[in-house]
Scaffold this motif. Structure first.
Motif, PDB file in Angstrom:
ATOM      1  N   PHE A  93      -5.532  18.301 -25.942  1.00 47.75           N
ATOM      2  CA  PHE A  93      -6.736  17.964 -26.700  1.00 47.75           C
ATOM      3  C   PHE A  93      -7.940  18.202 -25.795  1.00 47.75           C
ATOM      4  N   ASN A  94      -8.656  19.292 -26.010  1.00 49.27           N
ATOM      5  CA  ASN A  94      -9.833  19.593 -25.198  1.00 49.27           C
ATOM      6  C   ASN A  94     -11.058  18.842 -25.721  1.00 49.27           C
ATOM      7  N   GLY A  95     -11.936  18.456 -24.787  1.00 50.41           N
ATOM      8  CA  GLY A  95     -13.181  17.809 -25.176  1.00 50.41           C
ATOM      9  C   GLY A  95     -13.029  16.374 -25.642  1.00 50.41           C
ATOM     10  N   LEU A  96     -11.853  15.806 -25.483  1.00 50.95           N
ATOM     11  CA  LEU A  96     -11.637  14.428 -25.908  1.00 50.95           C
ATOM     12  C   LEU A  96     -12.185  13.481 -24.835  1.00 50.95           C
ATOM     13  N   LYS A  97     -12.903  12.464 -25.279  1.00 52.34           N
ATOM     14  CA  LYS A  97     -13.485  11.516 -24.343  1.00 52.34           C
ATOM     15  C   LYS A  97     -12.557  10.323 -24.135  1.00 52.34           C
ATOM     16  N   PRO A  98     -12.633   9.670 -22.967  1.00 51.58           N
ATOM     17  CA  PRO A  98     -11.851   8.439 -22.761  1.00 51.58           C
ATOM     18  C   PRO A  98     -12.195   7.412 -23.842  1.00 51.58           C
ATOM     19  N   LYS A  99     -11.195   6.624 -24.225  1.00 52.93           N
ATOM     20  CA  LYS A  99     -11.318   5.579 -25.253  1.00 52.93           C
ATOM     21  C   LYS A  99     -11.500   6.146 -26.657  1.00 52.93           C
ATOM     22  N   GLN A 100     -11.380   7.476 -26.797  1.00 52.80           N
ATOM     23  CA  GLN A 100     -11.455   8.098 -28.118  1.00 52.80           C
ATOM     24  C   GLN A 100     -10.022   8.314 -28.607  1.00 52.80           C
ATOM     25  N   ASN A 101      -9.610   7.569 -29.619  1.00 59.93           N
ATOM     26  CA  ASN A 101      -8.221   7.594 -30.073  1.00 59.93           C
ATOM     27  C   ASN A 101      -7.866   8.893 -30.794  1.00 59.93           C
ATOM     28  N   ILE A 102      -6.608   9.276 -30.630  1.00 56.35           N
ATOM     29  CA  ILE A 102      -6.023  10.354 -31.427  1.00 56.35           C
ATOM     30  C   ILE A 102      -5.103   9.690 -32.442  1.00 56.35           C
ATOM     31  N   TYR A 103      -5.323   9.913 -33.707  1.00 55.70           N
ATOM     32  CA  TYR A 103      -4.441   9.387 -34.747  1.00 55.70           C
ATOM     33  C   TYR A 103      -3.522  10.528 -35.181  1.00 55.70           C
ATOM     34  N   MET A 104      -2.231  10.298 -35.100  1.00 56.97           N
ATOM     35  CA  MET A 104      -1.263  11.379 -35.356  1.00 56.97           C
ATOM     36  C   MET A 104      -0.177  10.896 -36.316  1.00 56.97           C
ATOM     37  N   PHE A 105       0.132  11.728 -37.297  1.00 55.64           N
ATOM     38  CA  PHE A 105       1.195  11.448 -38.251  1.00 55.64           C
ATOM     39  C   PHE A 105       2.207  12.578 -38.159  1.00 55.64           C
ATOM     40  N   ALA A 106       3.456  12.229 -37.859  1.00 55.39           N
ATOM     41  CA  ALA A 106       4.535  13.214 -37.737  1.00 55.39           C
ATOM     42  C   ALA A 106       5.482  13.049 -38.919  1.00 55.39           C
ATOM     43  N   HIS A 107       5.790  14.139 -39.605  1.00 56.95           N
ATOM     44  CA  HIS A 107       6.622  14.028 -40.813  1.00 56.95           C
ATOM     45  C   HIS A 107       7.635  15.166 -40.875  1.00 56.95           C
ATOM     46  N   HIS A 108       8.644  14.977 -41.741  1.00 54.78           N
ATOM     47  CA  HIS A 108       9.717  15.957 -41.864  1.00 54.78           C
ATOM     48  C   HIS A 108       9.435  16.989 -42.943  1.00 54.78           C
ATOM     49  N   ASN A 109       8.351  16.828 -43.710  1.00 59.09           N
ATOM     50  CA  ASN A 109       7.962  17.856 -44.687  1.00 59.09           C
ATOM     51  C   ASN A 109       6.439  17.956 -44.737  1.00 59.09           C
ATOM     52  N   ASP A 110       5.930  18.862 -45.573  1.00 58.13           N
ATOM     53  CA  ASP A 110       4.491  19.151 -45.585  1.00 58.13           C
ATOM     54  C   ASP A 110       3.735  18.425 -46.698  1.00 58.13           C
ATOM     55  N   SER A 111       4.296  17.353 -47.231  1.00 58.20           N
ATOM     56  CA  SER A 111       3.720  16.705 -48.415  1.00 58.20           C
ATOM     57  C   SER A 111       2.343  16.088 -48.181  1.00 58.20           C
ATOM     58  N   PHE A 112       1.952  15.866 -46.922  1.00 59.01           N
ATOM     59  CA  PHE A 112       0.666  15.211 -46.662  1.00 59.01           C
ATOM     60  C   PHE A 112      -0.409  16.176 -46.164  1.00 59.01           C
ATOM     61  N   ILE A 113      -0.074  17.429 -46.001  1.00 59.41           N
ATOM     62  CA  ILE A 113      -1.045  18.370 -45.434  1.00 59.41           C
ATOM     63  C   ILE A 113      -2.271  18.536 -46.324  1.00 59.41           C
ATOM     64  N   ASP A 114      -2.071  18.714 -47.616  1.00 65.38           N
ATOM     65  CA  ASP A 114      -3.199  18.908 -48.536  1.00 65.38           C
ATOM     66  C   ASP A 114      -3.297  17.787 -49.573  1.00 65.38           C
TER      67      ASP A 114
END
Length: 341
Positions: free
Chosen positions: A61-82
């Motif tokens: 993650f380039n340009g990310l500042k300290p204390k700036q959270n990354i929210y990540m969702f990992a899934h087994h299919n693409d149902s949440f992409i759009d």
């Protein structure tokens, strides 16, 4: 008149320049994330589908500042992409609601990060203590993948959200996604397990409810599992185990919001262990195995010795594949035969 027109034109040009400058300086998340794998760097803005050599890779993650959270969702299919029309309030989504962040350990730099496939209504919140920060941004050193759902095969879909504006509203430039394709060999099912397979780093925990029962009110003699699909099932189970649940309202855990229904939309697996033992933590899976394991320990190893967790409830949610259930006790697997009424 000409002077007025000149000033109007100058003002319009200044406004346009400011708009262009604002547009150009606007951070776009996908342009600042890369996958580093086997010496190769793949930018999300250029590659939406990446073939991995193994489960050892870094997310940069380039340009990310300290204390700036990354929210990540990992899934087994693409149902949440759009699924969501942007902009949208993060807390109005199923996957980036702040109250759904998973409890995770501080990153062990030697062992790296285990990336777990999420259930719906859960996400990874990657703060400073769960990643490697540097002057240019941050890295997440993924060294293993685990799966709570039981549905994953050789594809992994990651959605990222960074709240650049600090307003909890997801803008198009704050959301990015990638599809990772794993080598087929990495998803082979286990033919047999060893104690090493059950290490904490390899477990993917699944949420469930446990109940602490005083010793004098519990008389369980065996490892047991029942499927409860309605009120009549619960009453039959209680009659069969009548001495084990004196003065306890077990129904409150099974009924939930369906207390007025005869049949439940989501049945529950009800588990019991012998007196003197305790079900600890939530159940878990290990990679390559569809079984859901419930760990059991002696009461003396628990902090709440006077009220051991003797029973546990697993709601059969659609996003969780329940193939087999087993107890894990003293380094050994005890298969559970689920009784139905």
């Amino acid at each position: 008149m000409k002077r007025n027109l000149f000033f109007i034109a100058l003002l319009a040009a200044s406004a346009f320049a400011a708009l262009v400058l604002c547009s150009c300086s606007k951070k776009i998340l996908a342009e600042n994330i890369s996958i580093l794998d086997g010496g190769k760097e793949c930018k999300l803005s250029e590659n939406k589908y990446i073939f991995l050599e193994d489960e050892n890779f870094d997310i940069r993650f380039n340009g990310l500042k300290p204390k700036q959270n990354i929210y990540m969702f990992a899934h087994h299919n693409d149902s949440f992409i759009d699924k969501y029309k942007l902009p949208i309030k993060a807390d109005d989504t199923d996957i980036f609601n702040l109250g759904m962040a998973m409890a995770e350990r501080t990153l062990d730099k030697e062992k790296g990060y285990t990336l777990t496939i999420n259930e719906v209504h859960s996400m990874h919140c990657i703060g400073d203590d769960r990643r490697l920060n540097d002057k240019d941004g941050a890295s997440l050193p993924v060294r293993a993948i685990s799966d709570t759902t039981g549905f994953m095969d050789d594809k992994l879909y990651l959605l990222f959200y960074v709240d650049y504006k600090h307003n909890r509203i997801i803008e198009p430039n704050e959301l990015a996604w990638i599809e990772l394709i794993l080598p087929y060999d990495s998803r082979k099912a286990l033919t047999q397990t060893t104690e090493a397979d059950f290490s904490n780093e390899k477990r993917a925990y699944i949420s469930s409810a446990g109940h602490r029962i005083k010793k004098e009110n519990y008389h369980g003699k065996e490892f047991k599992a029942y499927k409860i699909a309605g009120k009549s099932d619960l009453e039959k189970m209680k009659r069969k185990e009548n001495r084990s649940f004196e003065n306890i309202d077990i129904g409150q855990h099974v009924y939930g919001l369906e207390s007025q229904k005869e049949k439940f939309s989501q049945p529950t697996i009800f588990l019991m262990v012998p007196q003197g033992l305790s079900l600890c933590n939530n159940p878990f899976r290990i990679k390559g195995d569809k079984t859901i394991y419930f760990e059991v320990q002696q009461e003396g190893k628990q902090d709440y010795i006077d009220k051991p967790v003797s029973v546990r409830f697993l709601r059969l949610r659609d996003e969780i594949l329940v193939d087999k259930i087993a107890f894990y006790y003293g380094g050994k697997v005890i298969p559970a035969e689920v009784a139905e009424f």
